[in-house]
Design a protein around this motif. Structure first.
Motif, PDB file in Angstrom:
ATOM      1  N   LEU A 163       0.832  -1.209   0.000  1.00 17.56           N
ATOM      2  CA  LEU A 163       0.000   0.000   0.000  1.00 17.56           C
ATOM      3  C   LEU A 163       0.872   1.267   0.000  1.00 17.56           C
ATOM      4  CD1 LEU A 163      -2.837  -1.073   2.464  1.00 17.56           C
ATOM      5  CD2 LEU A 163      -3.046  -0.658   0.019  1.00 17.56           C
ATOM      6  N   GLY A 164       2.076   1.147  -0.530  1.00 22.23           N
ATOM      7  CA  GLY A 164       3.027   2.264  -0.487  1.00 22.23           C
ATOM      8  C   GLY A 164       2.489   3.550  -1.110  1.00 22.23           C
ATOM      9  N   THR A 165       1.917   3.461  -2.295  1.00 24.71           N
ATOM     10  CA  THR A 165       1.417   4.662  -2.978  1.00 24.71           C
ATOM     11  C   THR A 165       0.268   5.288  -2.194  1.00 24.71           C
ATOM     12  OG1 THR A 165       1.940   3.564  -5.049  1.00 24.71           O
ATOM     13  CG2 THR A 165       0.561   5.528  -5.203  1.00 24.71           C
ATOM     14  N   TYR A 166      -0.622   4.438  -1.714  1.00 25.45           N
ATOM     15  CA  TYR A 166      -1.759   4.913  -0.916  1.00 25.45           C
ATOM     16  C   TYR A 166      -1.251   5.644   0.328  1.00 25.45           C
ATOM     17  CZ  TYR A 166      -5.601   4.445   2.465  1.00 25.45           C
ATOM     18  OH  TYR A 166      -6.544   4.673   3.423  1.00 25.45           O
ATOM     19  N   LEU A 167      -0.281   5.049   1.017  1.00 26.02           N
ATOM     20  CA  LEU A 167       0.200   5.637   2.279  1.00 26.02           C
ATOM     21  C   LEU A 167       0.939   6.952   2.045  1.00 26.02           C
ATOM     22  CD1 LEU A 167       1.263   2.352   4.091  1.00 26.02           C
ATOM     23  CD2 LEU A 167      -0.625   3.863   4.718  1.00 26.02           C
ATOM     24  N   TYR A 168       1.740   7.042   0.978  1.00 26.84           N
ATOM     25  CA  TYR A 168       2.399   8.324   0.681  1.00 26.84           C
ATOM     26  C   TYR A 168       1.363   9.389   0.309  1.00 26.84           C
ATOM     27  CZ  TYR A 168       7.354   7.333   1.184  1.00 26.84           C
ATOM     28  OH  TYR A 168       8.593   7.074   1.711  1.00 26.84           O
ATOM     29  N   THR A 169       0.285   8.972  -0.367  1.00 31.35           N
ATOM     30  CA  THR A 169      -0.769   9.929  -0.739  1.00 31.35           C
ATOM     31  C   THR A 169      -1.486  10.444   0.516  1.00 31.35           C
ATOM     32  OG1 THR A 169      -1.062   8.771  -2.826  1.00 31.35           O
ATOM     33  CG2 THR A 169      -2.839  10.246  -2.165  1.00 31.35           C
ATOM     34  N   VAL A 170      -1.868   9.511   1.396  1.00 32.39           N
ATOM     35  CA  VAL A 170      -2.543   9.909   2.648  1.00 32.39           C
ATOM     36  C   VAL A 170      -1.610  10.815   3.448  1.00 32.39           C
ATOM     37  CG1 VAL A 170      -3.480   9.070   4.842  1.00 32.39           C
ATOM     38  CG2 VAL A 170      -4.032   7.871   2.728  1.00 32.39           C
ATOM     39  N   SER A 171      -0.325  10.496   3.430  1.00 34.31           N
ATOM     40  CA  SER A 171       0.636  11.306   4.171  1.00 34.31           C
ATOM     41  C   SER A 171       0.696  12.727   3.613  1.00 34.31           C
ATOM     42  CB  SER A 171       2.021  10.651   4.088  1.00 34.31           C
ATOM     43  OG  SER A 171       2.939  11.447   4.775  1.00 34.31           O
ATOM     44  N   CYS A 172       0.841  12.822   2.279  1.00 37.21           N
ATOM     45  CA  CYS A 172       0.973  14.135   1.637  1.00 37.21           C
ATOM     46  C   CYS A 172      -0.284  14.978   1.836  1.00 37.21           C
ATOM     47  CB  CYS A 172       1.242  13.924   0.141  1.00 37.21           C
ATOM     48  SG  CYS A 172       1.497  15.452  -0.753  1.00 37.21           S
ATOM     49  N   MET A 173      -1.460  14.321   1.712  1.00 38.04           N
ATOM     50  CA  MET A 173      -2.710  15.092   1.731  1.00 38.04           C
ATOM     51  C   MET A 173      -3.376  15.111   3.100  1.00 38.04           C
ATOM     52  SD  MET A 173      -4.305  14.233  -2.006  1.00 38.04           S
ATOM     53  CE  MET A 173      -5.471  15.593  -2.018  1.00 38.04           C
ATOM     54  N   HIS A 174      -2.786  14.415   4.080  1.00 38.79           N
ATOM     55  CA  HIS A 174      -3.345  14.514   5.432  1.00 38.79           C
ATOM     56  C   HIS A 174      -2.266  14.581   6.520  1.00 38.79           C
ATOM     57  CE1 HIS A 174      -6.183  14.322   8.683  1.00 38.79           C
ATOM     58  NE2 HIS A 174      -5.352  13.477   9.246  1.00 38.79           N
ATOM     59  N   CYS A 175      -1.579  13.446   6.771  1.00 42.92           N
ATOM     60  CA  CYS A 175      -0.717  13.346   7.971  1.00 42.92           C
ATOM     61  C   CYS A 175       0.355  14.440   8.001  1.00 42.92           C
ATOM     62  CB  CYS A 175      -0.035  11.987   8.020  1.00 42.92           C
ATOM     63  SG  CYS A 175      -1.156  10.604   7.813  1.00 42.92           S
ATOM     64  N   MET A 176       1.076  14.592   6.903  1.00 42.10           N
ATOM     65  CA  MET A 176       2.153  15.590   6.877  1.00 42.10           C
ATOM     66  C   MET A 176       1.583  17.005   6.961  1.00 42.10           C
ATOM     67  SD  MET A 176       4.864  16.296   3.810  1.00 42.10           S
ATOM     68  CE  MET A 176       3.698  17.173   2.789  1.00 42.10           C
ATOM     69  N   THR A 177       0.493  17.236   6.217  1.00 42.36           N
ATOM     70  CA  THR A 177      -0.022  18.602   6.113  1.00 42.36           C
ATOM     71  C   THR A 177      -0.670  19.075   7.427  1.00 42.36           C
ATOM     72  OG1 THR A 177      -1.098  20.125   4.598  1.00 42.36           O
ATOM     73  CG2 THR A 177      -2.338  18.150   5.116  1.00 42.36           C
ATOM     74  N   VAL A 178      -1.362  18.154   8.158  1.00 46.46           N
ATOM     75  CA  VAL A 178      -1.992  18.607   9.419  1.00 46.46           C
ATOM     76  C   VAL A 178      -0.918  18.947  10.451  1.00 46.46           C
ATOM     77  CG1 VAL A 178      -4.229  17.448   9.134  1.00 46.46           C
ATOM     78  CG2 VAL A 178      -2.382  16.235  10.293  1.00 46.46           C
ATOM     79  N   SER A 179       0.213  18.275  10.377  1.00 43.18           N
ATOM     80  CA  SER A 179       1.321  18.597  11.291  1.00 43.18           C
ATOM     81  C   SER A 179       1.944  19.930  10.892  1.00 43.18           C
ATOM     82  CB  SER A 179       2.360  17.467  11.244  1.00 43.18           C
ATOM     83  OG  SER A 179       3.492  17.820  11.978  1.00 43.18           O
TER      84      SER A 179
END
Ligand SMILES: C[S@@+](CC[C@H](N)C(=O)[O-])C[C@H]1O[C@@H](n2cnc3c(N)ncnc32)[C@H](O)[C@@H]1O
Length: 360
Positions: free
Chosen positions: A297-313
């Motif tokens: 699920l690498g692509t999915y996880l990097y996408t969720v990171s870019c559009m949620h986890c990283m950005t909310v931090s």
């Protein structure tokens, strides 16, 4: 000198097919999400071959929309279609991954994330230009979907797989201990634990007023009097954490989203009693692209990171670690917070996370 390889027509042909397939499948994720949210998959799993009108009637939905949705389901191969009888059927082998009954295997549930992320595309694009982050308040339905996801991955296996990671824990919870869940979201895990173990005391802390209100509401509905929810920005937890207060502390996928993950971990170290246990669930990325390429699920996880986890931090003027920070960096942060006794576990039903058992 130009080191790039010459244009290869076969590779170009392959890549264009790959993109067409991606276009189909990214569109399908919205239809799978609707199939989950509307209850269509649940209803169809109980039906034999049926017409669109029959399916719409049983699901109590508008037939015109159901027929169009079925078009996407049939063209993608999710649903079987008989052109003779103009009837539709959800094969049992597919129902096993798209219905609520499938529990932890219900992948259609996670498809809701596409719409959750899509809603902030404009803001994310602006961040690509100006930097900064998109705050939680812009994510409509984030806490609702997160609570559902946490119910599927964590709640379903709490007693069977998660608590047994710490052999003495069930006994301690029965006898009565103090537990804290950091970044508890809607608090489903501590509410469940509070109802299972009335002798123990549970506290949940989170930044989000919405999530804390959800947790309180559920606790009230369950008549729990051994759980409290505190709305708190944990960015200064290294200073504000109560000293040696808790026997057991948990974080469920909440450290990498923090504005100040290291300070939160230092706070956890401070709040934990001597010999206390910290259980941390966090994404099993590696921070190395050559390794993360192998993650299913690498692509999915990097996408969720870019559009949620990283950005909310980043929106908290934070570190923006990103979801894929990985085991090595996690251990480095834990060491810097004071923890040295760390065991990494993986659970068969959860291919996304590592489960760290950390002792003080
Ligand atoms: C991915 S969610 C996980 C929620 C919950 N643990 C679960 O598994 O359902 C991350 C949580 O961290 C919380 N969070 C992020 N930054 C925070 C901060 N600075 N202080 C407190 N909580 C924070 C968010 O509000 C969110 O509920």
């Amino acid at each position: 000198m130009n080191n790039s390889p010459p244009y290869n027509a076969a590779k170009a042909e392959y890549f264009s097919s790959f993109l067409m397939d991606t276009l189909n499948k990214s569109a399908l994720s919205f239809m799978l999400s609707i199939g989950h949210r509307s209850g269509l998959f649940d209803k169809m799993s109980e039906m034999d071959f049926a017409t669109s009108a029959e399916i719409a009637r049983v699901a109590q939905l508008n037939v015109r929309y159901v027929r169009e949705w079925l078009g996407a389901m049939v063209t993608s191969g999710v649903v079987k279609y008989s052109s003779e009888s103009k009837t539709y059927y959800l094969p049992k082998e597919h129902a096993a991954f798209v219905t609520r009954q499938a529990g932890v295997n219900n992948i259609a549930m996670a498809m809701q994330n596409a719409a959750v992320l899509g809603e902030v595309e404009d803001e994310i694009l602006e961040c690509f230009i100006k930097g900064g982050g998109v705050p939680y308040s812009k994510f409509h339905r984030f806490h609702e979907v997160m609570a559902e996801e946490s119910g599927q991955i964590v709640l379903s296996s709490l007693e069977t797989h998660i608590l047994p990671l710490v052999p003495e824990l069930t006994h301690q919870l029965k006898t009565g201990i103090n537990m804290l869940d950091v970044g508890c979201g809607s608090g489903r895990v501590i509410n469940k634990l509070a109802s299972l173990y009335p002798e123990s005391q549970f506290t949940g802390m989170d930044l989000s007023a919405e999530a804390i209100a959800n947790g309180k509401e559920e606790a009230a509905n369950l008549n729990l009097n051994n759980v409290e929810f505190i709305r708190k920005d944990l960015s200064d937890f290294d200073q504000t954490a109560p000293e040696a207060e808790y026997d057991f502390i948990t974080t469920f996928d909440s450290i990498h989203d923090q504005g100040q993950p290291l300070l939160v971990l230092q706070g956890i170290y401070r709040a934990l009693k001597k010999d206390g246990i910290y259980l941390m669930q966090d994404i099993n990325g590696t921070s190395h692209l050559e390794e993360d390429k192998k993650h299913p699920l690498g692509t999915y996880l990097y996408t969720v990171s870019c559009m949620h986890c990283m950005t909310v931090s980043l929106a908290q003027n934070g570190e923006g670690l990103g979801a894929m920070w990985g085991e090595a960096l996690t251990k480095d942060y834990l060491n810097r917070a004071g923890f040295t006794k760390i065991k990494t576990n993986q659970l068969a039903h959860d291919i996304i996370n590592n489960w760290y058992v950390i002792r003080k």
